[in-house]
Design a protein around this motif. Structure first.
Motif, PDB file in Angstrom:
ATOM      1  N   VAL B 111      50.252  80.443  22.739  1.00  8.50           N
ATOM      2  CA  VAL B 111      49.742  79.112  23.082  1.00  8.50           C
ATOM      3  C   VAL B 111      50.292  78.643  24.424  1.00  8.50           C
ATOM      4  O   VAL B 111      49.543  78.190  25.298  1.00  8.50           O
ATOM      5  CB  VAL B 111      50.064  78.090  21.956  1.00  8.50           C
ATOM      6  CG1 VAL B 111      49.649  76.689  22.358  1.00  8.50           C
ATOM      7  CG2 VAL B 111      49.362  78.492  20.657  1.00  8.50           C
ATOM      8  N   ASP B 112      51.628  78.838  24.617  1.00 11.00           N
ATOM      9  CA  ASP B 112      52.229  78.371  25.862  1.00 11.00           C
ATOM     10  C   ASP B 112      51.566  79.033  27.075  1.00 11.00           C
ATOM     11  O   ASP B 112      51.188  78.367  28.034  1.00 11.00           O
ATOM     12  CB  ASP B 112      53.732  78.683  25.847  1.00 11.00           C
ATOM     13  CG  ASP B 112      54.475  77.980  26.975  1.00 11.00           C
ATOM     14  OD1 ASP B 112      54.532  76.731  26.954  1.00 11.00           O
ATOM     15  OD2 ASP B 112      54.939  78.684  27.894  1.00 11.00           O
ATOM     16  N   GLY B 113      51.381  80.342  26.994  1.00 15.43           N
ATOM     17  CA  GLY B 113      50.756  81.068  28.105  1.00 15.43           C
ATOM     18  C   GLY B 113      49.307  80.645  28.325  1.00 15.43           C
ATOM     19  O   GLY B 113      48.848  80.557  29.471  1.00 15.43           O
ATOM     20  N   LEU B 114      48.614  80.348  27.250  1.00 12.52           N
ATOM     21  CA  LEU B 114      47.205  79.955  27.375  1.00 12.52           C
ATOM     22  C   LEU B 114      47.086  78.561  27.977  1.00 12.52           C
ATOM     23  O   LEU B 114      46.189  78.291  28.784  1.00 12.52           O
ATOM     24  CB  LEU B 114      46.526  80.020  26.005  1.00 12.52           C
ATOM     25  CG  LEU B 114      46.184  81.429  25.513  1.00 12.52           C
ATOM     26  CD1 LEU B 114      45.889  81.422  24.010  1.00 12.52           C
ATOM     27  CD2 LEU B 114      44.991  81.987  26.285  1.00 12.52           C
ATOM     28  N   LEU B 115      48.028  77.686  27.616  1.00 14.75           N
ATOM     29  CA  LEU B 115      48.036  76.352  28.226  1.00 14.75           C
ATOM     30  C   LEU B 115      48.227  76.481  29.731  1.00 14.75           C
ATOM     31  O   LEU B 115      47.531  75.825  30.513  1.00 14.75           O
ATOM     32  CB  LEU B 115      49.167  75.501  27.624  1.00 14.75           C
ATOM     33  CG  LEU B 115      48.858  74.826  26.294  1.00 14.75           C
ATOM     34  CD1 LEU B 115      50.122  74.286  25.654  1.00 14.75           C
ATOM     35  CD2 LEU B 115      47.865  73.686  26.499  1.00 14.75           C
ATOM     36  N   SER B 116      49.155  77.360  30.162  1.00  9.81           N
ATOM     37  CA  SER B 116      49.330  77.441  31.620  1.00  9.81           C
ATOM     38  C   SER B 116      48.144  78.150  32.275  1.00  9.81           C
ATOM     39  O   SER B 116      47.857  77.893  33.441  1.00  9.81           O
ATOM     40  CB  SER B 116      50.673  78.059  32.007  1.00  9.81           C
ATOM     41  OG  SER B 116      50.776  79.341  31.535  1.00  9.81           O
ATOM     42  N   ARG B 117      47.405  78.942  31.507  1.00 12.90           N
ATOM     43  CA  ARG B 117      46.174  79.516  32.080  1.00 12.90           C
ATOM     44  C   ARG B 117      45.159  78.387  32.317  1.00 12.90           C
ATOM     45  O   ARG B 117      44.457  78.386  33.336  1.00 12.90           O
ATOM     46  CB  ARG B 117      45.582  80.570  31.142  1.00 12.90           C
ATOM     47  CG  ARG B 117      45.171  81.841  31.884  1.00 12.90           C
ATOM     48  CD  ARG B 117      44.631  82.917  30.971  1.00 12.90           C
ATOM     49  NE  ARG B 117      43.245  82.700  30.575  1.00 12.90           N
ATOM     50  CZ  ARG B 117      42.630  83.405  29.606  1.00 12.90           C
ATOM     51  NH1 ARG B 117      43.311  84.328  28.938  1.00 12.90           N
ATOM     52  NH2 ARG B 117      41.379  83.171  29.304  1.00 12.90           N
ATOM     53  N   GLN B 118      45.131  77.423  31.407  1.00 11.85           N
ATOM     54  CA  GLN B 118      44.239  76.278  31.637  1.00 11.85           C
ATOM     55  C   GLN B 118      44.646  75.541  32.917  1.00 11.85           C
ATOM     56  O   GLN B 118      43.796  75.145  33.713  1.00 11.85           O
ATOM     57  CB  GLN B 118      44.302  75.307  30.455  1.00 11.85           C
ATOM     58  CG  GLN B 118      43.466  75.705  29.250  1.00 11.85           C
ATOM     59  CD  GLN B 118      43.432  74.590  28.212  1.00 11.85           C
ATOM     60  OE1 GLN B 118      44.441  74.299  27.565  1.00 11.85           O
ATOM     61  NE2 GLN B 118      42.275  73.945  28.068  1.00 11.85           N
ATOM     62  N   ILE B 119      45.969  75.409  33.126  1.00 11.70           N
ATOM     63  CA  ILE B 119      46.449  74.721  34.334  1.00 11.70           C
ATOM     64  C   ILE B 119      46.133  75.550  35.581  1.00 11.70           C
ATOM     65  O   ILE B 119      45.804  75.003  36.639  1.00 11.70           O
ATOM     66  CB  ILE B 119      47.953  74.380  34.218  1.00 11.70           C
ATOM     67  CG1 ILE B 119      48.181  73.424  33.028  1.00 11.70           C
ATOM     68  CG2 ILE B 119      48.477  73.744  35.502  1.00 11.70           C
ATOM     69  CD1 ILE B 119      49.626  73.062  32.764  1.00 11.70           C
ATOM     70  N   ASP B 120      46.184  76.894  35.458  1.00 11.67           N
ATOM     71  CA  ASP B 120      45.773  77.747  36.590  1.00 11.67           C
ATOM     72  C   ASP B 120      44.341  77.430  37.011  1.00 11.67           C
ATOM     73  O   ASP B 120      44.041  77.299  38.195  1.00 11.67           O
ATOM     74  CB  ASP B 120      45.827  79.233  36.208  1.00 11.67           C
ATOM     75  CG  ASP B 120      47.252  79.717  35.968  1.00 11.67           C
ATOM     76  OD1 ASP B 120      48.185  79.059  36.459  1.00 11.67           O
ATOM     77  OD2 ASP B 120      47.414  80.726  35.255  1.00 11.67           O
ATOM     78  N   VAL B 121      43.458  77.341  36.018  1.00 13.09           N
ATOM     79  CA  VAL B 121      42.051  77.054  36.308  1.00 13.09           C
ATOM     80  C   VAL B 121      41.931  75.716  37.033  1.00 13.09           C
ATOM     81  O   VAL B 121      41.229  75.599  38.041  1.00 13.09           O
ATOM     82  CB  VAL B 121      41.212  77.054  35.009  1.00 13.09           C
ATOM     83  CG1 VAL B 121      39.816  76.518  35.254  1.00 13.09           C
ATOM     84  CG2 VAL B 121      41.145  78.461  34.414  1.00 13.09           C
ATOM     85  N   LEU B 122      42.689  74.715  36.558  1.00 11.96           N
ATOM     86  CA  LEU B 122      42.637  73.396  37.183  1.00 11.96           C
ATOM     87  C   LEU B 122      43.146  73.436  38.618  1.00 11.96           C
ATOM     88  O   LEU B 122      42.625  72.744  39.496  1.00 11.96           O
ATOM     89  CB  LEU B 122      43.442  72.389  36.361  1.00 11.96           C
ATOM     90  CG  LEU B 122      42.824  72.010  35.021  1.00 11.96           C
ATOM     91  CD1 LEU B 122      43.785  71.148  34.223  1.00 11.96           C
ATOM     92  CD2 LEU B 122      41.495  71.296  35.251  1.00 11.96           C
ATOM     93  N   THR B 123      44.180  74.265  38.849  1.00 11.17           N
ATOM     94  CA  THR B 123      44.716  74.397  40.203  1.00 11.17           C
ATOM     95  C   THR B 123      43.641  74.949  41.134  1.00 11.17           C
ATOM     96  O   THR B 123      43.429  74.429  42.237  1.00 11.17           O
ATOM     97  CB  THR B 123      45.944  75.338  40.189  1.00 11.17           C
ATOM     98  OG1 THR B 123      46.880  74.845  39.218  1.00 11.17           O
ATOM     99  CG2 THR B 123      46.614  75.388  41.547  1.00 11.17           C
ATOM    100  N   LYS B 124      42.937  75.987  40.658  1.00 10.32           N
ATOM    101  CA  LYS B 124      41.851  76.547  41.469  1.00 10.32           C
ATOM    102  C   LYS B 124      40.776  75.498  41.723  1.00 10.32           C
ATOM    103  O   LYS B 124      40.276  75.373  42.843  1.00 10.32           O
ATOM    104  CB  LYS B 124      41.244  77.774  40.772  1.00 10.32           C
ATOM    105  CG  LYS B 124      42.139  79.001  40.826  1.00 10.32           C
ATOM    106  CD  LYS B 124      41.491  80.189  40.089  1.00 10.32           C
ATOM    107  CE  LYS B 124      42.481  81.328  39.908  1.00 10.32           C
ATOM    108  NZ  LYS B 124      42.046  82.273  38.859  1.00 10.32           N
ATOM    109  N   CYS B 125      40.424  74.750  40.693  1.00 11.36           N
ATOM    110  CA  CYS B 125      39.379  73.719  40.861  1.00 11.36           C
ATOM    111  C   CYS B 125      39.795  72.704  41.911  1.00 11.36           C
ATOM    112  O   CYS B 125      39.001  72.337  42.790  1.00 11.36           O
ATOM    113  CB  CYS B 125      39.130  72.995  39.539  1.00 11.36           C
ATOM    114  SG  CYS B 125      38.255  73.961  38.306  1.00 11.36           S
ATOM    115  N   ALA B 126      41.046  72.239  41.841  1.00 10.85           N
ATOM    116  CA  ALA B 126      41.509  71.205  42.766  1.00 10.85           C
ATOM    117  C   ALA B 126      41.504  71.732  44.201  1.00 10.85           C
ATOM    118  O   ALA B 126      41.015  71.064  45.123  1.00 10.85           O
ATOM    119  CB  ALA B 126      42.909  70.733  42.372  1.00 10.85           C
ATOM    120  N   LYS B 127      42.013  72.971  44.390  1.00  5.36           N
ATOM    121  CA  LYS B 127      42.065  73.541  45.741  1.00  5.36           C
ATOM    122  C   LYS B 127      40.658  73.729  46.304  1.00  5.36           C
ATOM    123  O   LYS B 127      40.378  73.367  47.445  1.00  5.36           O
ATOM    124  CB  LYS B 127      42.820  74.879  45.728  1.00  5.36           C
ATOM    125  CG  LYS B 127      44.323  74.695  45.612  1.00  5.36           C
ATOM    126  CD  LYS B 127      45.085  76.021  45.642  1.00  5.36           C
ATOM    127  CE  LYS B 127      46.599  75.775  45.601  1.00  5.36           C
ATOM    128  NZ  LYS B 127      47.337  77.011  45.266  1.00  5.36           N
TER     129      LYS B 127
END
Lengths: 209, 209, 209
Positions: B111-127
């Motif tokens: 779960v922890d790793g998957l949550l940070s994968r969601q944050i990775d996606v958001l980082t890409k979206c923001a950039k």
């Protein structure tokens, strides 16, 4: 060019095709709902394919908008309709995913029966939408359609709340309740999406009148 | 006056600044996510400050609209873009609040790793958003941007559903599951907000084409 | 015809009446919230009646749009306002339904007090809306209204998150927590709906300016 263009389907054809996909989609959703677990993944795959077809139709419409000098309604209205139809399909797809993901089986009555009543409402919404999209040329004539969808959404709402109540009375373990609640809620969102679509049609009728 | 006005930033400058705040915001969100509990409140405070800066830029844009006779796009489109950018930031802020509020620690894998994968996606979206806002003058050229954001939203969706599934398999107590589910869901809403923004840009491109 | 038409209420009269129903609605919601269980169904019935009155006003406005050659604002803006007011009422109605449906009693402090603080915020939103709808003729003058609603929405947000936090600390059984969380969340959605309405007014002001 313009909407009389002989090249390819008209805007109304494309919106109608999107609505036809919704009828196929809700039918798959019902089958998925009552399917034995080992068949669900295959059914979800088919539901994803239908959802992709819907996406392609949506993008075809956007591309046609880009190429058309004349459009039957305002450009934004046509893209709003296409994306409202797309929202309905996305939610069918999400419901199908949850049914596979959560692997909830032997749902006790009356919850099981109430869930399929929600799917009944969605089936009516999809069919009614598919019947009426071809008549979009004269949105003012679609009054019965948007009134009926609003009525169906109220039925769906009642089924939804009744389901929630009974769900909490099942005495199931909290985690199963959370899962079933998600499924009940996504089905409710589907009905809301059909209402949003009908409201979009209504507001176009208001503008065009 | 008008959008060539030399007084102060242009509409595109303001929208670009809002997008730049999103890059800072998602970065703070990631830090907050992995920060020890005693540092979280300070990080949330900074996230709130970034959110306020975003709000101010949003209002600056609205005020500029009030003062401009000529605008590069329809007034509603410019305010839609500003509020779509604002929605992304509000959801980052909400995610940060939940991380502090729920004090969920030692989240088990996967779960922890998957949550940070969601944050990775958001980082890409923001950039991606920050890179493309400066090019808004010619929205028709931003096709790659909105296509990529839609692709990222699909990735985010997959990560989201996978996270939910594993979350229910953790065997954690129901209340912790409810909390983590809220966090997973607000991150998913963030990705949806970036998609809504991209769709707004797409529909402006359709209008302007 | 047109908006100076002497026949029947003006668009502003209809929107004002919808807002007045919201004041009655939130008042019923508060009574329902603290009512003994045997009185709740009757109160919910009255809340449904108020919601129906709101619906009828909404449809009256749509019909008037269909019959008017001249409208004070763009047709879509008037229907957006009516449906934004309708959304607020629908959520009051939903909150009332959940209070009856879930039969949650003796809610422990501080949760009980925080829930009524959320209702306080909604009461202020409804009153402020009802005070300002009659002034809609000059939307640019309603700046204080939409600024204050946005401020109230922030208060509501704080109350909402505080309530969630304490809810999880109550040590109540998970199912009761799920039920109360739903109630807290629908009240939060009500505040958001008032903000959406205020934003609609603001964007009309931007267009009309």
């Amino acid at each position: 060019m313009g909407f009389n263009s002989s090249k390819g389907p008209s805007f109304f054809d494309l919106l109608t095709s999107q609505a036809d996909q919704l009828v196929i989609g809700v039918d798959l959703l019902r089958t998925l709902f009552s399917a034995p677990e080992d068949e669900r993944k295959a059914l979800r795959k088919r539901l994803h394919e239908i959802e992709n077809t819907g996406d392609e139709l949506n993008h075809q419409l956007i591309n046609k908008l880009n190429q058309s000098f004349i459009t039957p309604f305002d450009r934004e209205d046509l893209s709003d309709l296409a994306s409202a139809l797309d929202d309905c399909m996305d939610l069918f797809d999400e419901a199908g995913d949850l049914l596979v993901l959560y692997q909830v089986d032997n749902i006790p009555e009356p919850v099981d029966g109430l869930l399929s009543r929600q799917i009944d409402v969605l089936t009516k919404c999809a069919k009614l939408t598919a019947e009426n999209m071809p008549k979009l040329k004269r949105p003012q004539d679609l009054r019965d359609y948007w009134v009926e969808i609003n009525r169906l959404e109220n039925d769906g709402d009642k089924a939804y709340r009744k389901t929630l109540k009974h769900l909490f009375d099942t005495g199931l373990d909290p985690v199963t309740i959370i899962k079933l609640k998600d499924i009940v809620e996504v089905l409710e969102k589907c009905t809301d999406a059909f209402e949003d679509l009908a409201n979009t049609v209504e507001s176009i009728a208001v503008k065009e009148s």
